[in-house]
Motif scaffolding. Structure first.
Motif: not given
Length: 243
Positions: A101-109, A135-139, A141-146, A149-154
């Motif tokens: 949760d502390a990392l952005t989508a970019y950093d999780n990837v 691509d527009g949600l790289a910054r 963090r998981p709590p800010e995503l549905s 969307q979180q599964q798509r980051v995964a």
């Protein structure tokens, strides 16, 4: 032919010892997953679905038989080499997203590459996020995503290393129907358009209908297969197995 094969299971048996005696989770399973295929694995509870996935991914060792991923026999690798192969040749997606949760989508990837001491290419990370429609949600963090969307980051994290095979264990189990459909459409496009190999364990006939083929297990053995079947046919086959 070997170049077209992503994963090979040859006579896989997995036996566990318990207080009640031996448990035969897999009984001589032989199957080939070709490159660019999307395969769903289904079966009643206790049929060996998760064990098959774990053995195919090198997370568990078979009691007998051989597993090869990308042409490399897993049985010949020590734990260090096996871990390295998983990081470079396999991607994993689970029901729980396993994001920080502390990392952005970019950093999780980017995290798996960083943990492996590999260079992180910004264009590759952003490309993975673009591939899953984020691509527009790289910054963010998981709590800010549905949840979807979180599964798509995964999934982006799993695809970042361009693995030989993507293993998915109930990837839509925690999602609502709409989000689940988007994830399944993504997995299908990953196979159809990117040529990735996807192996997915699921209990849901609708989810399995997105795959090119469905493999059915019962009592640790492959007992059937349906190609390009709809949810109704898959559900009917499952009903016969559960009688």
């Amino acid at each position: 032919m070997t170049e077209n094969v992503a994963v090979t299971l040859d006579g896989i048996t997995r036996t566990y010892k318990s207080r009640a005696g031996e448990v035969h989770a897999l009984r001589g399973v032989t199957h080939t997953f070709v490159r660019g295929s999307f395969t769903a694995i289904m079966g009643p509870s206790g049929s060996g679905k998760s064990t098959l996935l774990q053995v195919a991914a090198g997370l568990d060792r078979p009691t007998r038989g051989a597993v090869a991923v990308g042409g490399r026999p897993l049985g010949r690798l020590d734990q260090t080499a096996l871990t390295k192969l998983r990081r470079t040749s396999m991607g994993f997606v689970f029901q729980s997203y396993n994001l920080l949760d502390a990392l952005t989508a970019y950093d999780n990837v980017a995290l798996p590459a960083r943990l492996a001491g590999q260079p992180v290419r910004r264009d590759a990370v952003l490309g993975a996020l673009q591939q899953v429609g984020l691509d527009g949600l790289a910054r963010r963090r998981p709590p800010e995503l549905s949840g979807g969307q979180q599964q798509r980051v995964a999934i982006a994290r799993a695809l970042h290393s361009s693995p030989d095979v993507l293993f998915a264990d109930e990837p839509t189990g925690a999602l609502d129907r709409s989000s689940g459909r988007q994830v399944l459409e993504l997995l299908r496009s990953v196979a159809d358009e990117q040529g990735q190999t996807v192996v997915m364990v699921t209990h849901d006939p609708l989810a399995a209908s997105y795959a090119h083929s469905t493999l059915f297990l019962a009592d640790g053995q492959v007992v059937g297969r349906l190609d390009r079947a709809d949810a109704t046919r898959i559900a009917a086959f499952m009903s016969e197995l559960e009688r």
